[in-house]
Each structure stands twice: as C-alpha cells, then as structure tokens.
Design a protein around this motif. Structure first.
Motif, PDB file in Angstrom:
ATOM      1  N   GLN A 104       0.836  -1.203   0.000  1.00  0.00           N
ATOM      2  CA  GLN A 104       0.000   0.000   0.000  1.00  0.00           C
ATOM      3  C   GLN A 104       0.873   1.256   0.000  1.00  0.00           C
ATOM      4  O   GLN A 104       0.569   2.231  -0.684  1.00  0.00           O
ATOM      5  N   GLN A 105       1.958   1.218   0.741  1.00  0.00           N
ATOM      6  CA  GLN A 105       2.858   2.372   0.813  1.00  0.00           C
ATOM      7  C   GLN A 105       3.493   2.659  -0.549  1.00  0.00           C
ATOM      8  O   GLN A 105       3.659   3.819  -0.933  1.00  0.00           O
ATOM      9  N   ALA A 106       3.839   1.623  -1.297  1.00  0.00           N
ATOM     10  CA  ALA A 106       4.430   1.816  -2.624  1.00  0.00           C
ATOM     11  C   ALA A 106       3.425   2.481  -3.558  1.00  0.00           C
ATOM     12  O   ALA A 106       3.778   3.381  -4.330  1.00  0.00           O
ATOM     13  N   TRP A 107       2.178   2.045  -3.482  1.00  0.00           N
ATOM     14  CA  TRP A 107       1.133   2.643  -4.305  1.00  0.00           C
ATOM     15  C   TRP A 107       0.931   4.109  -3.945  1.00  0.00           C
ATOM     16  O   TRP A 107       0.876   4.977  -4.822  1.00  0.00           O
ATOM     17  N   LEU A 108       0.804   4.387  -2.660  1.00  0.00           N
ATOM     18  CA  LEU A 108       0.598   5.772  -2.221  1.00  0.00           C
ATOM     19  C   LEU A 108       1.778   6.657  -2.615  1.00  0.00           C
ATOM     20  O   LEU A 108       1.594   7.789  -3.064  1.00  0.00           O
ATOM     21  N   ARG A 109       2.984   6.139  -2.460  1.00  0.00           N
ATOM     22  CA  ARG A 109       4.179   6.899  -2.819  1.00  0.00           C
ATOM     23  C   ARG A 109       4.174   7.224  -4.319  1.00  0.00           C
ATOM     24  O   ARG A 109       4.413   8.356  -4.728  1.00  0.00           O
ATOM     25  N   ARG A 110       3.857   6.241  -5.150  1.00  0.00           N
ATOM     26  CA  ARG A 110       3.829   6.439  -6.606  1.00  0.00           C
ATOM     27  C   ARG A 110       2.748   7.453  -6.986  1.00  0.00           C
ATOM     28  O   ARG A 110       2.963   8.335  -7.801  1.00  0.00           O
ATOM     29  N   GLU A 112       1.436   9.833  -5.103  1.00  0.00           N
ATOM     30  CA  GLU A 112       1.787  11.177  -4.620  1.00  0.00           C
ATOM     31  C   GLU A 112       2.960  11.768  -5.386  1.00  0.00           C
ATOM     32  O   GLU A 112       2.931  12.941  -5.761  1.00  0.00           O
ATOM     33  N   GLN A 113       3.996  10.989  -5.650  1.00  0.00           N
ATOM     34  CA  GLN A 113       5.191  11.492  -6.331  1.00  0.00           C
ATOM     35  C   GLN A 113       4.878  11.992  -7.743  1.00  0.00           C
ATOM     36  O   GLN A 113       5.488  12.943  -8.215  1.00  0.00           O
ATOM     37  N   ASN A 114       3.957  11.339  -8.408  1.00  0.00           N
ATOM     38  CA  ASN A 114       3.643  11.679  -9.797  1.00  0.00           C
ATOM     39  C   ASN A 114       2.361  12.488  -9.948  1.00  0.00           C
ATOM     40  O   ASN A 114       1.892  12.674 -11.074  1.00  0.00           O
ATOM     41  N   ASN A 115       1.797  12.929  -8.825  1.00  0.00           N
ATOM     42  CA  ASN A 115       0.544  13.694  -8.867  1.00  0.00           C
ATOM     43  C   ASN A 115      -0.507  12.998  -9.737  1.00  0.00           C
ATOM     44  O   ASN A 115      -1.186  13.630 -10.541  1.00  0.00           O
ATOM     45  N   LEU A 116      -0.606  11.697  -9.583  1.00  0.00           N
ATOM     46  CA  LEU A 116      -1.488  10.911 -10.443  1.00  0.00           C
ATOM     47  C   LEU A 116      -2.955  11.299 -10.324  1.00  0.00           C
ATOM     48  O   LEU A 116      -3.672  11.306 -11.320  1.00  0.00           O
ATOM     49  N   LEU A 117      -3.403  11.629  -9.127  1.00  0.00           N
ATOM     50  CA  LEU A 117      -4.815  11.992  -8.971  1.00  0.00           C
ATOM     51  C   LEU A 117      -5.133  13.272  -9.726  1.00  0.00           C
ATOM     52  O   LEU A 117      -6.162  13.359 -10.409  1.00  0.00           O
ATOM     53  N   GLU A 118      -4.241  14.256  -9.631  1.00  0.00           N
ATOM     54  CA  GLU A 118      -4.465  15.513 -10.346  1.00  0.00           C
ATOM     55  C   GLU A 118      -4.403  15.299 -11.851  1.00  0.00           C
ATOM     56  O   GLU A 118      -5.216  15.829 -12.607  1.00  0.00           O
ATOM     57  N   GLU A 119      -3.424  14.498 -12.293  1.00  0.00           N
ATOM     58  CA  GLU A 119      -3.281  14.215 -13.726  1.00  0.00           C
ATOM     59  C   GLU A 119      -4.503  13.461 -14.253  1.00  0.00           C
ATOM     60  O   GLU A 119      -5.002  13.747 -15.342  1.00  0.00           O
ATOM     61  N   LEU A 120      -4.970  12.533 -13.482  1.00  0.00           N
ATOM     62  CA  LEU A 120      -6.143  11.751 -13.868  1.00  0.00           C
ATOM     63  C   LEU A 120      -7.384  12.637 -13.944  1.00  0.00           C
ATOM     64  O   LEU A 120      -8.165  12.549 -14.889  1.00  0.00           O
ATOM     65  N   GLU A 121      -7.524  13.508 -12.968  1.00  0.00           N
ATOM     66  CA  GLU A 121      -8.655  14.432 -12.964  1.00  0.00           C
ATOM     67  C   GLU A 121      -8.615  15.350 -14.188  1.00  0.00           C
ATOM     68  O   GLU A 121      -9.635  15.568 -14.849  1.00  0.00           O
ATOM     69  N   ASP A 122      -7.437  15.863 -14.515  1.00  0.00           N
ATOM     70  CA  ASP A 122      -7.290  16.724 -15.699  1.00  0.00           C
ATOM     71  C   ASP A 122      -7.612  15.957 -16.981  1.00  0.00           C
ATOM     72  O   ASP A 122      -8.287  16.472 -17.875  1.00  0.00           O
TER      73      ASP A 122
END
Length: 84
Positions: free
Chosen positions: A55-61, A63-73
């Motif tokens: 779970q920590q690896a997923w959260l780190r990835r 957060e590091q790549n701003n995936l939620l923001e990129e996905l939302e955009d």
C-alpha cells in the motif's frame, strides 16, 4: 460516467428504433466502460511499481507523480465524440 452516459444514449438513439437498447443495457455499457478504465489505470500503475505491491508503494507512486491531479485533468478533457 457523467460523459459516458450521454454519449452512449446519443449513440443508442442513432440505432434503428427496433434495435435500440433499454436504459438498463445502456447503464451496463457505461458500467463496463468504467470497469475497463479502472483496470487500465490499475494496470499502468502496477506496471510502474515493478512488483512492489505494498500500500505504501502505491501511495508513494500516486503522490510522487501527482497521479490523482493528472487523472482528474485527463477526465476533464475527455471527449467521447472524437473517438469515432
């Protein structure tokens, strides 16, 4: 889903009246698109993690790549009409 349902309903209206799907079938199609989308996102993130599935690896990835923001955009820019 907010963009998929109107698109699928519009496509359904283009079908011959006798061949049109009912609302339940259209909803199932939208649900299927959603599941496919989530599976693709999951697969791409998992591929980047290269076997580290904690779970920590997923959260780190994420957060590091701003995936939620990129996905939302990306979802905001999504346009079903141009995919024909």
């Amino acid at each position: 889903m907010a963009k998929a349902l109107p698109y699928l309903n519009a496509e359904n209206l283009k079908r011959a009246p006798a061949r049109r799907y009912n609302a339940t079938v259209v909803q199932r199609q939208a649900d299927k698109l959603y599941v496919q989308f989530v599976e693709q996102v999951h697969g791409k993130i998992a591929q980047q993690l290269r076997g580290e599935q904690s779970q920590q690896a997923w959260l780190r990835r994420i957060e590091q790549n701003n995936l939620l923001e990129e996905l939302e955009d990306s979802m905001a820019e999504l346009n079903f009409d141009s995919e024909e």
